[in-house]
Write an enzyme that holds these catalytic residues in place. Sequence first.
Site, PDB file in Angstrom:
ATOM      1  N   LYS A   1     -20.068  43.209 -57.836  1.00 55.45           N
ATOM      2  CA  LYS A   1     -20.677  44.524 -57.629  1.00 55.45           C
ATOM      3  C   LYS A   1     -20.475  45.443 -58.837  1.00 55.45           C
ATOM      4  O   LYS A   1     -19.343  45.700 -59.270  1.00 55.45           O
ATOM      5  CB  LYS A   1     -20.085  45.162 -56.367  1.00 55.45           C
ATOM      6  CG  LYS A   1     -20.784  46.428 -55.905  1.00 55.45           C
ATOM      7  CD  LYS A   1     -20.190  46.884 -54.571  1.00 55.45           C
ATOM      8  CE  LYS A   1     -20.925  48.072 -53.993  1.00 55.45           C
ATOM      9  NZ  LYS A   1     -20.351  48.490 -52.689  1.00 55.45           N
TER      10      LYS A   1
ATOM     11  N   GLU B   1     -22.052  42.293 -47.016  1.00 57.22           N
ATOM     12  CA  GLU B   1     -21.038  42.562 -48.036  1.00 57.22           C
ATOM     13  C   GLU B   1     -19.654  42.341 -47.434  1.00 57.22           C
ATOM     14  O   GLU B   1     -19.383  42.705 -46.283  1.00 57.22           O
ATOM     15  CB  GLU B   1     -21.175  44.020 -48.489  1.00 57.22           C
ATOM     16  CG  GLU B   1     -20.115  44.517 -49.459  1.00 57.22           C
ATOM     17  CD  GLU B   1     -20.284  45.998 -49.787  1.00 57.22           C
ATOM     18  OE1 GLU B   1     -19.591  46.469 -50.699  1.00 57.22           O
ATOM     19  OE2 GLU B   1     -21.094  46.684 -49.121  1.00 57.22           O
TER      20      GLU B   1
ATOM     21  N   CYS C   1     -25.168  46.654 -51.713  1.00 55.36           N
ATOM     22  CA  CYS C   1     -25.008  47.952 -51.065  1.00 55.36           C
ATOM     23  C   CYS C   1     -25.294  49.142 -51.999  1.00 55.36           C
ATOM     24  O   CYS C   1     -26.445  49.465 -52.262  1.00 55.36           O
ATOM     25  CB  CYS C   1     -23.613  48.036 -50.458  1.00 55.36           C
ATOM     26  SG  CYS C   1     -23.428  49.301 -49.167  1.00 55.36           S
TER      27      CYS C   1
END
Length: 286
Positions: A115, A46, A148
């Site tokens: 995200k 990330e 994540c």
Amino acid sequence: MTAAVTTVGLEQLDVVAGAPAGNLALAVHRSTAAFRAGADVVVLPELAISGYVVDADLARAVAEPLDGPALAALGAVAAAHDGLIVYGFAEAAGADLFNTVVAVGPDGPVLHYRKLHLFDREKAVYTPGDLGLPVASTRHGVLGVCICYDLRFVEVLRALSLRGADLVIAPAAWVGGFDRTVPATGATGHVASVLAQANLDQVAVVAVSQVAGAAHGGPATLGGSIACDAYGELLAGPLSRTAPDSALATVDLAAVHAARVRGERIRPREDRRRDVYTLHYQGEPV
């Protein structure tokens, strides 16, 4: 034609927050090395290019558009090795900044994801993702991506798996803050969560974290990257908790499909009680 197996290179990087040129050079070097070692798909962490930046001014300064320097450089590496690179960066799109992951192949982007679930200080800098949970059919299987903290929402891997993903790739910058305690060595709670969900959702997962970022202006990222099969059994990792690290993992796509039937009368997908519950993705049941 889809390959019977795909070899994934896990490239756990220690990147510098706010230093995109140096981070990109490192990403190119490590991706090239992974392809030369036999990888078909290379996975970077990330925000691998920007570094894990949660200062609004710095993030704006180091962000780049989708078709910026990272795509050009890593796309060239992917083309030279006829492979796929999955990497994270801070994306500038008009007035918005996104925590973004792109999978780029020889012909350009294959997946573009922003995200959905922003973690902690990210909420003051980045805009929540607006591209859903994309999947793409490739010669490496059907790929899905998330980032994540997304892994802590069980609907994410469930939706990706039910929409056909064989392999979910999750670039990360794992830190403490979700679990009550974080062990000093070995697998963290992040890993336990991934392994359980991979088994329950019958999907292979590769999660590659940043490591040791506190030494370079970022948070204390935990490393411990892993790859697992659709039974939630480790194929690689956990990688180092304190240093950059690499591994290759071979994902058998036939085995992923076979994992969806656990016995003559044990068929987790068919056994779902959709008359009682269901999961909707963008308004449609899956």
